[in-house]
Design a protein around this motif. Structure first.
Motif, mmCIF file in Angstrom:
data_model
loop_
_atom_site.group_PDB
_atom_site.id
_atom_site.type_symbol
_atom_site.label_atom_id
_atom_site.label_comp_id
_atom_site.label_asym_id
_atom_site.label_seq_id
_atom_site.Cartn_x
_atom_site.Cartn_y
_atom_site.Cartn_z
ATOM 1 N N LEU A 1 0.829 -1.203 0.000
ATOM 2 C CA LEU A 1 0.000 0.000 0.000
ATOM 3 C C LEU A 1 0.866 1.258 0.000
ATOM 4 O O LEU A 1 0.515 2.272 -0.613
ATOM 5 C CB LEU A 1 -0.929 -0.008 1.218
ATOM 6 C CG LEU A 1 -1.979 1.101 1.287
ATOM 7 C CD1 LEU A 1 -2.911 1.056 0.084
ATOM 8 C CD2 LEU A 1 -2.779 1.004 2.581
ATOM 9 N N ALA A 2 2.013 1.188 0.670
ATOM 10 C CA ALA A 2 2.926 2.332 0.688
ATOM 11 C C ALA A 2 3.488 2.591 -0.709
ATOM 12 O O ALA A 2 3.676 3.745 -1.109
ATOM 13 C CB ALA A 2 4.063 2.075 1.675
ATOM 14 N N LEU A 3 3.743 1.515 -1.470
ATOM 15 C CA LEU A 3 4.223 1.682 -2.843
ATOM 16 C C LEU A 3 3.135 2.272 -3.730
ATOM 17 O O LEU A 3 3.416 3.081 -4.621
ATOM 18 C CB LEU A 3 4.696 0.339 -3.394
ATOM 19 C CG LEU A 3 5.981 -0.206 -2.763
ATOM 20 C CD1 LEU A 3 6.213 -1.646 -3.191
ATOM 21 C CD2 LEU A 3 7.181 0.656 -3.128
ATOM 22 N N LEU A 4 1.891 1.881 -3.503
ATOM 23 C CA LEU A 4 0.787 2.464 -4.267
ATOM 24 C C LEU A 4 0.645 3.952 -3.957
ATOM 25 O O LEU A 4 0.380 4.761 -4.857
ATOM 26 C CB LEU A 4 -0.512 1.717 -3.950
ATOM 27 C CG LEU A 4 -0.560 0.237 -4.352
ATOM 28 C CD1 LEU A 4 -1.904 -0.383 -3.936
ATOM 29 C CD2 LEU A 4 -0.348 0.066 -5.844
ATOM 30 N N LEU A 5 0.829 4.327 -2.687
ATOM 31 C CA LEU A 5 0.796 5.748 -2.321
ATOM 32 C C LEU A 5 1.907 6.512 -3.028
ATOM 33 O O LEU A 5 1.693 7.624 -3.537
ATOM 34 C CB LEU A 5 0.942 5.884 -0.804
ATOM 35 C CG LEU A 5 1.041 7.312 -0.249
ATOM 36 C CD1 LEU A 5 -0.235 8.105 -0.553
ATOM 37 C CD2 LEU A 5 1.305 7.284 1.257
ATOM 38 N N ALA A 6 3.108 5.923 -3.082
ATOM 39 C CA ALA A 6 4.219 6.558 -3.797
ATOM 40 C C ALA A 6 3.882 6.743 -5.271
ATOM 41 O O ALA A 6 4.202 7.768 -5.880
ATOM 42 C CB ALA A 6 5.489 5.718 -3.645
ATOM 43 N N GLY A 7 3.208 5.744 -5.864
ATOM 44 C CA GLY A 7 2.834 5.844 -7.272
ATOM 45 C C GLY A 7 1.870 6.974 -7.546
ATOM 46 O O GLY A 7 2.040 7.756 -8.492
ATOM 47 N N VAL A 8 0.854 7.085 -6.704
ATOM 48 C CA VAL A 8 -0.128 8.168 -6.866
ATOM 49 C C VAL A 8 0.552 9.523 -6.702
ATOM 50 O O VAL A 8 0.278 10.477 -7.437
ATOM 51 C CB VAL A 8 -1.281 7.999 -5.850
ATOM 52 C CG1 VAL A 8 -2.189 9.216 -5.854
ATOM 53 C CG2 VAL A 8 -2.075 6.732 -6.167
ATOM 54 N N THR A 9 1.481 9.602 -5.751
ATOM 55 C CA THR A 9 2.213 10.847 -5.515
ATOM 56 C C THR A 9 3.051 11.240 -6.737
ATOM 57 O O THR A 9 3.076 12.408 -7.145
ATOM 58 C CB THR A 9 3.127 10.695 -4.289
ATOM 59 O OG1 THR A 9 2.344 10.338 -3.156
ATOM 60 C CG2 THR A 9 3.865 11.987 -4.005
ATOM 61 N N GLY A 10 3.737 10.259 -7.331
ATOM 62 C CA GLY A 10 4.563 10.547 -8.501
ATOM 63 C C GLY A 10 3.744 11.031 -9.689
ATOM 64 O O GLY A 10 4.116 12.009 -10.357
ATOM 65 N N VAL A 11 2.638 10.363 -9.965
ATOM 66 C CA VAL A 11 1.774 10.782 -11.075
ATOM 67 C C VAL A 11 1.223 12.177 -10.816
ATOM 68 O O VAL A 11 1.165 13.021 -11.727
ATOM 69 C CB VAL A 11 0.636 9.760 -11.281
ATOM 70 C CG1 VAL A 11 -0.364 10.272 -12.315
ATOM 71 C CG2 VAL A 11 1.206 8.409 -11.728
ATOM 72 N N SER A 12 0.819 12.456 -9.575
ATOM 73 C CA SER A 12 0.299 13.785 -9.235
ATOM 74 C C SER A 12 1.362 14.856 -9.437
ATOM 75 O O SER A 12 1.084 15.942 -9.967
ATOM 76 C CB SER A 12 -0.188 13.795 -7.780
ATOM 77 O OG SER A 12 -1.211 12.847 -7.572
ATOM 78 N N ALA A 13 2.620 14.555 -9.025
ATOM 79 C CA ALA A 13 3.703 15.519 -9.203
ATOM 80 C C ALA A 13 3.955 15.791 -10.678
ATOM 81 O O ALA A 13 4.240 16.929 -11.073
ATOM 82 C CB ALA A 13 4.985 15.000 -8.534
ATOM 83 N N ALA A 14 3.841 14.759 -11.514
ATOM 84 C CA ALA A 14 4.037 14.949 -12.957
ATOM 85 C C ALA A 14 2.977 15.886 -13.535
ATOM 86 O O ALA A 14 3.286 16.763 -14.346
ATOM 87 C CB ALA A 14 3.990 13.601 -13.670
ATOM 88 N N LEU A 15 1.733 15.705 -13.113
ATOM 89 C CA LEU A 15 0.651 16.568 -13.601
ATOM 90 C C LEU A 15 0.851 18.015 -13.153
ATOM 91 O O LEU A 15 0.649 18.951 -13.926
ATOM 92 C CB LEU A 15 -0.698 16.031 -13.109
ATOM 93 C CG LEU A 15 -1.105 14.656 -13.650
ATOM 94 C CD1 LEU A 15 -2.395 14.185 -12.980
ATOM 95 C CD2 LEU A 15 -1.275 14.689 -15.164
ATOM 96 N N VAL A 16 1.264 18.191 -11.899
ATOM 97 C CA VAL A 16 1.525 19.540 -11.393
ATOM 98 C C VAL A 16 2.681 20.182 -12.155
ATOM 99 O O VAL A 16 2.625 21.368 -12.525
ATOM 100 C CB VAL A 16 1.827 19.500 -9.884
ATOM 101 C CG1 VAL A 16 2.301 20.858 -9.385
ATOM 102 C CG2 VAL A 16 0.603 19.055 -9.103
#
Length: 415
Positions: free
Chosen positions: A377-392
């Motif tokens: 679940l921590a890796l999934l959180l990291a994934g969502v964070t990375g995609v969000s940072a790319a969009l920003v």
């Protein structure tokens, strides 16, 4: 191919940087041995994922609290002399951990105390090292040198954890702390042997009140600095918590021990080295490359969280390491090229704060998620964070391109 390889190692042609590179590789390998041993010791003593997260948080809490003052010291003093002092001080907690584990009296509070002591010195050492890079190689090689610094860190993440895993399996954690204490003189000798005439020393910042606030105002008024730092804060807090995730992934997801942990760390480090060398050969910076690195990081973190076996996890972690180092190293070199020399220590201290100092916030959260639910679940959180940072990053890039442009301080936009 040979030309690309030469570009990847270009900064090693500078004698001062070559000494620094060698000393850092030895010193950081020992530090990684101690990090693995300390985390494994805490896990053995407590069996708690939250305790692992707390250990990592305490390691970086001083950076969060005092990193800005460490950067101010770097702006006001000779960075080389300051680094000699910090490297000498780092031997003290290493010797302390060796003593209590060799005597068989180690308790969690002792590990926490040693970790806090190491982190307190690192609050000065890290921003000083970050801002010292450009003084060794000059602006023309800074992107390459920052990438090679990532190679140092990631190579140490291979050598250190691999040796630590073997030593812990055969002899326990005691030798790891002893060896780490013996590695710091290598860095001290490297710094002492540098030729000061070959350094591009930055102007010493004036001693005046409000210097840290002035640094913050400077960053907030400069989008080329503020945006990368904000992205690093986001990913650093919720995505870059692998010191917490990987030991828990090894133990709870793959039913492994110290050797499995070392394999996971080493796999990620190998990918990071490849990513750092490619990034150093290209010599590019800018928001476009930052966005690409964040997107790749996010996608690979999501894949890593879904891998059902250790054999499949290893190559995905290698790709994740390459994406992570591309993201972080590009932000680092973007900042170094955009900042005024007299502000470099304070700005790189802010980079260290959001990169390392955010761990006290994200580390316990990731430890709790991993223990209560699943390390994946921590890796999934990291994934969502990375995609969000790319969009920003893409949105900010579009907005910055639309505004009137003055002379650009950045080397390139990473096309």
């Amino acid at each position: 191919m040979s030309a690309a390889v030469r570009r990847s190692f270009d900064s090693l042609s500078v004698p001062n940087y070559r000494r620094y590179f060698t000393g850092q590789l030895i010193s950081l390998s020992g530090t990684w041995m101690q990090t693995v041993a300390a985390i494994w010791l805490i896990l053995s003593l407590t069996g708690s994922g939250v305790a692992v997260g707390l250990t990592t948080a305490l390691q970086f809490l001083p950076m969060l609290l005092f990193g800005a003052w460490g950067g101010l010291l770097a702006d006001r003093m000779s960075k080389r002399r300051l680094l000699i002092a910090t490297q000498a001080l780092m031997t003290i907690p290493a010797v302390g951990l060796f003593a209590v584990t060799a005597a068989g009296v180690a308790a969690p509070w002792m590990v926490y105390l040693a970790v806090i002591a190491m982190g307190s010195v690192n609050a000065v050492d890290n921003p000083t090292r970050q801002s010292f890079v450009i003084e060794m190689v000059g602006p023309g090689r800074v992107v390459n040198a920052v990438s090679l610094n990532s190679v140092i860190v990631q190579a140490a993440r291979i050598v250190g954890p691999a040796l630590a895993g073997l030593l812990i399996a055969g002899f326990g954690v005691v030798p790891c702390f002893a060896i780490n204490a013996l590695t710091f003189p290598a860095m001290i000798f490297a710094l002492w042997g540098m030729d000061p005439r070959g350094l591009h020393a930055a102007p010493v910042a004036a001693t005046e009140p409000g210097a840290i606030r002035a640094g913050l105002r400077y960053v907030l008024s400069t989008p080329e600095l503020a945006v990368p730092l904000a992205l690093m804060a986001l990913v650093g807090t919720l995505g870059f918590n692998f010191q917490v995730v990987l030991p828990l992934l090894a133990k709870f997801s793959f039913d492994g021990g110290a050797t499995t942990y070392g394999v996971l760390v080493s796999a990620m480090a190998v990918g990071s080295i490849v990513g750092a060398l490619v990034n150093g050969a290209h010599g590019r910076t800018g928001l476009r490359l930052i966005a690409g690195g964040a997107l790749a990081f996010g996608i690979l973190a999501l894949l890593s969280g879904a891998m059902p076996s250790l054999a499949l996890e290893i190559p995905v972690l290698a790709g994740l390491g390459a994406a992570a180092v591309t993201f972080a190293a590009t932000i680092n070199s973007t900042l170094q090229l955009a900042v005024s020399p007299e502000m470099r220590g304070r700005v790189m201290a802010l980079y260290s704060v959001v990169f390392l100092g955010s761990t006290p916030i994200g580390g316990p959260l990731v430890g709790w998620l991993s223990q209560t639910y699943d390390p994946r679940l921590a890796l999934l959180l990291a994934g969502v964070t990375g995609v969000s940072a790319a969009l920003v990053a893409r949105a900010c890039l579009t907005r910055m391109r639309a505004r009137p442009q003055g002379p650009r301080p950045l080397q390139a936009e990473g096309a």
